[in-house]
Design a protein around this motif. Structure first.
Motif, short mmCIF file in Angstrom:
data_model
loop_
_atom_site.label_atom_id
_atom_site.label_comp_id
_atom_site.label_asym_id
_atom_site.label_seq_id
_atom_site.Cartn_x
_atom_site.Cartn_y
_atom_site.Cartn_z
N THR A 1 27.13 -50.62 20.04
CA THR A 1 25.78 -50.96 20.51
C THR A 1 25.83 -51.51 21.93
O THR A 1 25.02 -51.14 22.77
N ARG A 2 26.80 -52.38 22.20
CA ARG A 2 26.96 -52.95 23.54
C ARG A 2 27.21 -51.83 24.56
O ARG A 2 26.63 -51.80 25.64
N CYS A 3 28.09 -50.89 24.20
CA CYS A 3 28.40 -49.77 25.08
C CYS A 3 27.16 -48.92 25.35
O CYS A 3 26.88 -48.55 26.49
N LYS A 4 26.39 -48.63 24.31
CA LYS A 4 25.17 -47.84 24.47
C LYS A 4 24.16 -48.56 25.36
O LYS A 4 23.48 -47.93 26.18
N MET A 5 24.07 -49.87 25.21
CA MET A 5 23.15 -50.66 26.04
C MET A 5 23.57 -50.59 27.51
O MET A 5 22.72 -50.45 28.40
N GLU A 6 24.87 -50.68 27.76
CA GLU A 6 25.36 -50.60 29.13
C GLU A 6 25.10 -49.23 29.73
O GLU A 6 24.72 -49.12 30.90
N MET A 7 25.31 -48.17 28.94
CA MET A 7 25.02 -46.81 29.43
C MET A 7 23.54 -46.64 29.72
O MET A 7 23.17 -46.06 30.75
N THR A 8 22.69 -47.14 28.84
CA THR A 8 21.25 -47.04 29.04
C THR A 8 20.83 -47.79 30.30
O THR A 8 20.04 -47.27 31.10
N GLY B 1 29.62 -36.95 22.20
CA GLY B 1 30.09 -37.73 23.36
C GLY B 1 29.60 -39.16 23.29
O GLY B 1 29.17 -39.63 22.27
N GLY B 2 29.69 -39.87 24.40
CA GLY B 2 29.15 -41.21 24.46
C GLY B 2 30.16 -42.28 24.12
O GLY B 2 31.35 -42.08 24.23
N CYS B 3 29.65 -43.40 23.67
CA CYS B 3 30.45 -44.59 23.49
C CYS B 3 31.34 -44.55 22.26
O CYS B 3 32.51 -44.85 22.32
N GLY B 4 30.73 -44.26 21.14
CA GLY B 4 31.41 -44.54 19.89
C GLY B 4 32.23 -43.40 19.35
O GLY B 4 32.29 -42.31 19.88
N GLN B 5 32.84 -43.73 18.25
CA GLN B 5 33.54 -42.75 17.49
C GLN B 5 32.47 -41.97 16.73
O GLN B 5 31.30 -42.12 16.98
N GLU B 6 32.87 -41.18 15.79
CA GLU B 6 31.87 -40.49 15.00
C GLU B 6 31.14 -41.51 14.13
O GLU B 6 31.69 -42.53 13.75
#
Length: 182
Positions: free
Chosen positions: A153-160, A9-14
């Motif tokens: 990385t930007r998406c993960k930062m926003e989720m965090t 799941g999460g932001c990115g593709q595999e």
């Protein structure tokens, strides 16, 4: 590129095994850095038209110029400063990688003089100790600034950030306060 592992799941593709194109000055053709990059399946191209000691990641938009601190002390800073100026005029995101087995007072002094001279420019100075450290540093920076990776990385930062705010005791206290006021 071949898949290495899938993200749950999460932001990115595999996640995939990341490889990129690297343009290096021909002076680095027999350097250990070149060998390591090729072993890791990166597409290494050599050019005589780039500054001596340059390693460029065109897909990431960053460039490194490598220098051994002891060589710099022998050849003199003035000539090297001209080379650096030319390099930073060409490359928007530029890094000077200063290598020394041990960063003693003399090496730190050189680094600070270079930083002071190019203060306010787009040059960042990074001290390193060995070729393995240089490769790891360059690949990490190139990977996080390459388009699919930087978006992920930007998406993960926003989720965090959202999770931190959501679990914040201050946030909970404000929510409780608001519910009491209603």
């Amino acid at each position: 590129m071949e898949p290495v592992e899938r993200m749950a799941g999460g932001c990115g593709q595999e996640q995939t095994r990341w490889s990129t194109t690297v343009i290096m000055s021909t002076a680095l053709q027999d350097h250990e850095i070149s060998t390591v990059l090729q072993r890791q399946q990166h597409r290494v191209r050599y050019s005589e038209s780039v500054e001596t000691g340059s390693v460029i990641f065109p897909l990431s938009g960053i460039a490194f110029i490598l220098s051994d601190t002891q060589d710099l002390l022998r050849t003199g800073e003035e000539e090297f400063s001209k080379t650096i100026q030319k390099f930073i005029n060409i490359h928007r995101n530029s890094f000077l990688v200063l290598s020394a087995a041990l960063h003693g007072p003399e090496e730190w002094s050189v680094m600070f003089r270079i930083q002071r001279r190019f203060l306010g420019s787009n040059l960042r100075v990074i001290p390193v100790h060995n070729p393995a450290e240089i490769v790891k540093l360059m690949l990490t920076m190139a990977k996080v600034t390459s388009k699919p990776q930087s978006d992920d990385t930007r998406c993960k930062m926003e989720m965090t950030k959202a999770q931190i705010i959501e679990k914040s005791p201050v946030w909970k206290m404000l929510q409780e306060y608001q519910s009491h006021c209603d």
